[in-house]
Design a protein around this motif. Structure first.
Motif, PDB file in Angstrom:
ATOM      1  N   ASP A 397      22.045  37.997  25.328  1.00 41.12           N
ATOM      2  CA  ASP A 397      22.120  36.987  24.271  1.00 41.12           C
ATOM      3  C   ASP A 397      20.721  36.813  23.683  1.00 41.12           C
ATOM      4  O   ASP A 397      19.781  36.455  24.392  1.00 41.12           O
ATOM      5  N   THR A 464      25.749  32.536  18.559  1.00 37.17           N
ATOM      6  CA  THR A 464      26.276  33.151  19.781  1.00 37.17           C
ATOM      7  C   THR A 464      27.718  33.551  19.574  1.00 37.17           C
ATOM      8  O   THR A 464      28.592  32.694  19.386  1.00 37.17           O
ATOM      9  N   THR A 491      23.915  35.171  28.928  1.00 38.36           N
ATOM     10  CA  THR A 491      23.973  34.241  27.799  1.00 38.36           C
ATOM     11  C   THR A 491      23.546  32.848  28.236  1.00 38.36           C
ATOM     12  O   THR A 491      23.637  32.502  29.415  1.00 38.36           O
TER      13      THR A 491
END
Length: 835
Positions: A397, A464, A491
């Motif tokens: 991420d 995201t 993430t």
């Protein structure tokens, strides 16, 4: 006749004078005379007259030797002799007294029907004491009889002193007749030696070797017992000359135990032996990462084998010499510290036992395969299949929330994964925010410098969106022909799930595992956990990014370095061994998997996996003074599902554990007996690495007949301690134990054999000496037993009771005489008148 008070006889003049004075004045002279005699009798009684008369009745005490040196046939003959004496006693007095190391009463069973005495066992007596029999029986002889003893024995004395007994019989003038009975014949078998270990583990088989010489071929019966229990009964064939009879016994108790045995032949006699052995309960340190209850079958097998189990991992930081075996079950060996591994290696070198049970947690790590623990084990983990390698996709991420410390650690973690890979492995790094792109497209990990530079260029930006990136990574990994395929998702944000769960399920079907890492609080925890669990991976959550690198690296190692092979396989006996004795391994059910190991040169592979690759299933070796082994499958229902219900399961694991147990001790302990002084001697020689005590330990000696004393231990040389305690002629088992348990001063034992074991034949010379010295007869006939030989026993009879009785009788007669005429008148006068 004599009188105790003769002066009272002068008073007899008084009743005589009274009768004379009254004679003329009375017409009843008969009553007068009777009364005078009655008074004289009373005065005579007060004088206490005594008459000495001869007595010829015999009081015969028949002493019968029932000690262990008398065989059953001789005892039967002695019983028949005693029975005949009882039947012929007439007016004489007879008492049957059996004896061994002392006299005893007849048992009820010995008196049932005709007399039949029973032999005593070695466990019930310590020997034969003729002195105690001769002197102890005198108290039973009643007064007024001629005392005589009849000794029926083999004359084999091993306690007391016959010389003292003869002297006492002479002073009491008691003749002792002796009848010899055949003792046990000297054995034609000759015992050469008995080999028995000084110590063993409780419950394990103890080897016993008996060397003996037989004059001719014959069959024999071997009986072994200990702790009042029969341990073995077997028939063996002996050939002429030297023979070695071997047997195995098992004792489940702990401490010092006495083992006794007897080898009996039909015509060549028997040989006996006794010895002491120290039994200790094996202590096992058992460490496992299996779920609770999964290893219950294995632990039950070890517990039933009388092993003491400890599961405290903290013991690895203490003195491991407290344990005889360490078992590592399904542990990730890379998680054990180097210090603990070094302690385990040293423990095995010093004689300890080590068993590694593989399981699915074994992870290959190329740069950590030669540490201390690996050196001690007889096999090393095999690397994964190198030609196909491993395929790893990292999804990172890079949204704006990852800016700063998070993205920096993410880059470092990815670089650490690259360092772990081999050139044959494939790596790809996919970065995403609202969209995704390949920072490192899927490629071989050959040019690691280039890959690391590409990773270093990752910068944070955007939102995201996880699902599209996860789908992209999956589609790139699926076509790979790598042995292991693994995706890691990193993430710190929340995203829509999309079809991620279905994708994870599809990944599992293609042997692709997905692990998820959530950073911080703002993550969809349940979503990440579900993706990982569905695909067979793991999920991790960190509030702070500091531990990210270690977690990411360990996860990739776990899913790209496993050596587990899961398929049905049949164990093969590669080498015959005592470890597999009575296990029936040829009929063992198949296993469902194993961790692939490679046996090291010099190791013994006892069980293998398949004929083609010959991968080891069970391999062991000697390392220093100890033994180490590896079992590459598991002991639970994952791979050994069919084994846990297999009848050979308990026996297999018990044999493996006992084979590896520590068989060295911190000291050499010996107990002996000084026959010249009657002293028990104990000595301890401590090993060089054993710490010497301060002060010297307190030892207790426990022996037969309630013997309980302390023994003082003194240091007589460097690392050498010795103690001495007087125990006299006591025989049996002696136990020497410290006040508190100490490996340096273990409990030891000494068994002093019963002297009855060595008594054979008849000691005719001693029996003849007893008879001649006391005036008795050697081997008399039964008709001579009650022959007084001209002896008389003069007995004093007190006559004063008779005098008093005579006086009373005279008084009654005098009364009748006085009343006689009146009685006649009353009876006959009415009849005369009627006529």
């Amino acid at each position: 006749m004599t009188f105790t008070h003769p002066w009272l006889l002068l008073l007899l003049i008084l009743p005589g004078a009274w009768v004379a004075l009254s004679w003329r004045s009375t017409r009843r002279r008969v009553p007068l005379v009777l009364k005078g005699l009655s008074l004289a009798a009373i005065l005579g009684a007060f004088a206490e007259p005594v008459m000495i008369l001869p007595q010829t009745k015999i009081a015969e005490v028949v002493l019968i030797d029932t000690s262990a040196s008398i065989d059953a046939r001789a005892l039967q003959s002695a019983s028949a002799t005693a029975q005949t004496i009882l039947e012929r006693k007439g007016r004489n007095w007879v008492k049957i007294v059996p004896f061994e190391n002392g006299i005893r009463n007849l048992r009820p069973a010995e008196l049932a029907g005709s007399l039949h005495l029973e032999p005593v066992s070695l466990e019930q007596t310590t020997g034969t004491n003729l002195e105690a029999a001769l002197t102890g029986s005198m108290a039973a002889i009643p007064a007024g009889y001629l005392p005589r003893l009849l000794l029926i024995s083999d004359g084999n004395e091993n306690e007391g002193s016959t010389v003292r007994a003869i002297a006492q019989m002479q002073s009491l003038q008691v003749p002792v007749d002796t009848i010899p009975v055949g003792g046990k014949p000297g054995p034609e078998l000759r015992l050469e030696s008995v080999s028995l270990p000084q110590e063993a583990y409780s419950g394990e088989e103890i080897p016993l070797a008996i060397d003996l010489t037989a004059p001719a071929a014959t069959s024999a019966v071997l009986d072994i017992h200990a702790e009042n229990k029969v341990l073995g009964h077997q028939t063996v064939d002996l050939h002429a000359g030297r023979n070695t009879v071997r047997a195995n016994v098992r004792i489940k108790s702990s401490g010092i135990a006495g083992i006794a045995g007897k080898l009996t032949t039909p015509a060549q006699g028997e040989v006996r032996f006794e010895d002491a052995i120290r039994l200790r309960r094996a202590r096992v340190l058992y460490l496992s990462d299996d779920p609770a209850g999964a290893d219950s079958n294995l632990l039950s097998a070890l517990t039933q084998a009388n092993m003491e189990i400890s599961r405290d991992a903290g013991e690895l930081d203490k003195d491991l010499s407290a344990f005889e075996l360490v078992i590592l079950n399904n542990l990730d060996l890379n998680s054990i510290s180097l210090a603990r591994k070094a302690k385990l290696e040293e423990y095995v070198k010093n004689g300890g036992g080590l068993l590694l049970i593989g399981g699915e947690r074994q992870v290959y790590k190329e740069d950590k395969q030669m540490d201390a623990l690996d050196r001690a084990l007889p096999a090393k983990l095999a690397p994964p299949d190198i030609p196909k390698g491993t395929c790893v996709a990292l999804i990172i991420d890079k949204s704006s929330s990852m800016e700063g410390r998070k993205i920096e650690l993410a880059r470092l973690s990815a670089i650490g994964v690259v360092d772990h890979l081999r050139p044959s492995d494939t790596i790809g790094v996919l970065i995403f925010d609202n969209s995704f792109q390949w920072a490192v497209p899927m490629r071989r990990a050959e040019d690691k410098s280039l890959i690391k530079r590409l990773i270093s260029g990752i910068t944070p930006d955007g939102g995201t969106q996880i699902a599209p990136a996860l789908t992209e990574a999956y589609h790139r990994v699926v076509p790979s022909n790598a042995t292991y395929k693994h995706i890691v998702l990193l993430t710190d944000g929340i995203s829509e799930e999309g079809d991620s769960i279905d994708l994870a399920r599809e990944a599992a079907q293609h042997d692709i595992t997905i692990s998820t890492v959530g950073l911080g609080q703002d993550v969809n925890r349940s979503y990440l956990e579900k993706v990982a669990a569905t695909s067979g991976g793991r999920s991790y959550f960190l509030n702070e990014p500091a531990g990210l690198e270690q977690i990411l690296l360990k996860d990739v190692e776990t899913y790209s370095g496993s050596t587990a092979i899961e398929k049905a396989l049949t164990p093969i006996v590669a080498e015959k061994s005592d470890v597999l004795e009575n296990v029936d391994m040829e009929n063992a059910p198949p296993l469902r998997g194993y961790a692939r190991f490679i046996a090291k040169p010099g190791a013994d592979t006892l069980l293998a996996i398949n004929k083609a690759r010959r991968d080891p299933l069970y391999v062991r070796w000697q390392y220093g003074l100890g033994r180490a082994a590896v079992f590459t499958s598991d002991a639970k229902s994952r791979w050994a599902q069919a084994w846990v219900s297999w009848p050979g399961f308990d026996k297999f694991w018990t044999n493996l554990a006992r084979d590896l147990l520590l068989h060295t001790t911190p000291s050499e302990a010996v107990a002996g007996y000084d026959s010249a002084n009657g002293d028990l001697i104990v000595s301890y020689r401590l090993a060089s690495e054993t710490r010497e005590p301060a002060p010297n330990p307190v030892l207790y000696v426990l022996g037969p007949k309630g013997f309980h004393e302390t023994i003082e231990l003194k240091k007589s040389a460097d690392r050498f301690y010795q103690g001495r305690l007087h125990v006299g002629a006591l025989t049996g088992l002696f136990r020497v134990r410290p006040e508190t348990e100490s490996p340096a001063f273990p409990e030891i034992g000494l068994y002093r054999n019963q002297p009855e074991l060595d008594d054979r034949g008849v000691n005719d010379s001693l029996l003849k000496e007893i008879s001649q010295a006391t005036g008795g007869r050697y081997n008399p006939t039964l008709s001579e037993v009650f022959d007084t030989g001209g002896r008389r026993n003069w007995v004093s009879w007190q006559l004063w009771p008779a005098c008093l009785a005579f006086a009373v009788a005279l008084g009654i007669a005098e009364l009748i005489a006085r009343k006689w005429s009146g009685l006649i008148g009353r009876v006959f006068r009415p009849a005369l008148r009627a006529a």
